[in-house]
Each structure stands twice: as structure tokens, then as C-alpha cells.
Design a protein around this motif. Structure first.
Motif, PDB file in Angstrom:
ATOM      1  N   LEU A 208      -3.310   1.423  -2.162  1.00  0.00           N
ATOM      2  CA  LEU A 208      -2.163   1.480  -3.066  1.00  0.00           C
ATOM      3  C   LEU A 208      -2.519   2.444  -4.190  1.00  0.00           C
ATOM      4  CD1 LEU A 208       0.628   0.387  -3.957  1.00  0.00           C
ATOM      5  CD2 LEU A 208      -0.619  -1.369  -5.250  1.00  0.00           C
TER       6      LEU A 208
ATOM      7  N   VAL B  37       0.851  -1.188   0.000  1.00  0.00           N
ATOM      8  CA  VAL B  37       0.000   0.000   0.000  1.00  0.00           C
ATOM      9  C   VAL B  37       0.886   1.235   0.000  1.00  0.00           C
ATOM     10  CG1 VAL B  37      -1.891  -1.130   1.244  1.00  0.00           C
ATOM     11  CG2 VAL B  37      -0.138   0.125   2.510  1.00  0.00           C
TER      12      VAL B  37
ATOM     13  N   GLY C 222      -5.741  -0.013   3.963  1.00  0.00           N
ATOM     14  CA  GLY C 222      -4.766   0.800   3.252  1.00  0.00           C
ATOM     15  C   GLY C 222      -5.155   0.966   1.794  1.00  0.00           C
TER      16      GLY C 222
ATOM     17  N   ALA D  50      -1.471   3.308   4.941  1.00  0.00           N
ATOM     18  CA  ALA D  50      -2.372   2.411   5.667  1.00  0.00           C
ATOM     19  C   ALA D  50      -2.603   2.967   7.060  1.00  0.00           C
ATOM     20  CB  ALA D  50      -1.797   1.001   5.747  1.00  0.00           C
TER      21      ALA D  50
END
Length: 264
Positions: free
Chosen positions: A147, A123, A145, A126
Motif C-alpha cells: 500500500l 494495497v 502487496g 499485489a
């Protein structure tokens, strides 16, 4: 029998919702009201129920095309909170007395696992969530989280939501698996995080289930300072249901607006 007016159609709809406290699909409402009052044009029933559902007025949408009286939805949420609290109460563990007699709970590992996700580039950012912040029947991830593509990335992909369920009690792998699978409704990736002290039989079954269903599996040591997270099964990327994504984010906006701003 005379055809129903809008108010009577709404009353009939509410009566049906009363008979189905768990919620009922709009199509079933239309079918039942039409069958009970064949003299009323179907388009009139459709229009009146659509107006009622759009207006809300004590009725909530709990899934695509499915509605429930708000007081029943609140009762479901309260029950979910009570269940989460009961599970959390069972999840307090004691470290080896020779090393650390202090009690541990899964909350002790939220922050470190969020950092682990970031460090391993699973990620971009988070944060810890846990508890019953999001309410509802599907529970709340312990860690969530996102990305996101970086400025230097040539290929700009769509953001991916990553959720994790952490268990500090080795005897609860099935609970963890069920929750992690449920999080796939609104997550591109979902993880289960369980102690290394989980029995070999449970670990073998959990590993197989995670491999089959695309859920990530991570093991860790019950040590606050050195949890030593290690991947057993990598999660598969899946396409979540956008209805549940937006429902989750709307609840997050209400309960944890600062976390939402950090993530997105």
C-alpha cells in the motif's frame, strides 16, 4: 597458554559454529572463546570475530547478532522447501462432483485474492508469490502487496507491506495461522484466507486467535470463478522488524525481481 592470534580465534569461532548447527549469537561466541582462552584479550577476540562475520567466508547472518555456517543454513532452506512441497501436496482438493470435478489447489486463488486486495484498496499493487521462492524457515507468502500513497493523497504515509496465506484445505487452519503470524515479521498486515467449508469449531478458534494477534481473516468459496472473498476479522497494522523486511526484499530481488519492481 599463549594468547591466540587472529587465525586461531577464527578457528575457535568456526569450531563453535560447528557445535551449534542452528546458529549462535555473537555474544555467546565471545563469551565461550574468552572463557576457553582467558589469556587472549577480549578486544582481540571481538575484533577477529567481527572481521570474520563481516567477511562471511562460509558464515551467514540469520538474525540480529546471530550467525550460522552457510552449509547448515542451506540445509535448513532445503528442509523448508521439502516441508512446503509436502504441505502443498496435501492441499489439493476436489470440488463438488456435481458442479466441477476438477481438482483445486491454493494456487488457483493467488491471482484472484491479489486482485481482491487491490479492489478493496488494502494495497496499491499485489502479486502472487507462493511456493518456496523466499526460502528460509519462515516460508513464503502466497500473495504479497504494498500500500503506497497516491499522488493526490495529502498525507504521504510510509509504504505498508501486506502478506497473505491461502489454504484450500479446510482442515489446516492452524498451519495457516502459524504462517500468517510469522509473516508479521516483515509485514505491516497479514491475512489468513480459508474456505467457507472450514468447520465451525475451527472457525471460532481461528477468529479468536486472529482477533487477539491482529491477523486478518478472510473466508472464500472453493470456486475458481467466484471465490466470493469476505472479511471476518480485519488485520491490525503493526510495525515489522526492519531486519526481516530487508532480508525478505533481498530474497525477493534475487528470486522475483520483476515482482519487486512492480511492488516498489
Amino acid at each position: 597458554m599463549a594468547k591466540l592470534n587472529r587465525k586461531q580465534i577464527e578457528d575457535a569461532t568456526r569450531a563453535m559454529l560447528e557445535r551449534h548447527p542452528g546458529g549462535v549469537r555473537w555474544a555467546e561466541v565471545l563469551k565461550a572463546v574468552s572463557a576457553a582462552h582467558p589469556e587472549t584479550p577480549p578486544n582481540s577476540i571481538r575484533g577477529a570475530t567481527h572481521h570474520l562475520f563481516q567477511r562471511g567466508d562460509g558464515i551467514v547472518k540469520i538474525a540480529r547478532g546471530t550467525y550460522q555456517l552457510a552449509r547448515y543454513a542451506d540445509a535448513d532452506a532445503a528442509e523448508a522447501v521439502a516441508q512446503d512441497e509436502a504441505v502443498a501436496a496435501e492441499q489439493v482438493v476436489i470440488e463438488n462432483a456435481a458442479t466441477d470435478p476438477a481438482s483445486l489447489s491454493e494456487q488457483d486463488f493467488y491471482a484472484s485474492f491479489a486482485e481482491w486486495l487491490e479492489e478493496n484498496e488494502e494495497v496499491t499493487v499485489a502479486g502472487a508469490l507462493g511456493g518456496s521462492v523466499l526460502g528460509g524457515k519462515w516460508g513464503t507468502p502466497d500473495v504479497i502487496g504494498v500500500l503506497k500513497p497516491r499522488a493526490q493523497d495529502i498525507f504521504k504515509f510510509e509504504p505498508q507491506i501486506v502478506s497473505a496465506e491461502i489454504k484450500a484445505v479446510p482442515s489446516q487452519p492452524v498451519v495457516a495461522f502459524g504462517q500468517a503470524v510469522a509473516y508479521r515479521l516483515f509485514s505491516h498486515k497479514s491475512y489468513i484466507v480459508v474456505p467457507r467449508t472450514t468447520t465451525s469449531d475451527d472457525m471460532n478458534r481461528l477468529t479468536s486467535l486472529c482477533s487477539i494477534h491482529g491477523v486478518g481473516l478472510v473466508i472464500f468459496t472453493l470456486d475458481r470463478e467466484l471465490p466470493d472473498y469476505a472479511v471476518v476479522v480485519l488485520p491490525a497494522v503493526a510495525s515489522p522488524d526492519m531486519f526481516y523486511v530487508n532480508t525478505m526484499l533481498d530474497r525477493l530481488k534475487t528470486s522475483e525481481p520483476r515482482l519487486l519492481n512492480r511492488l516498489f
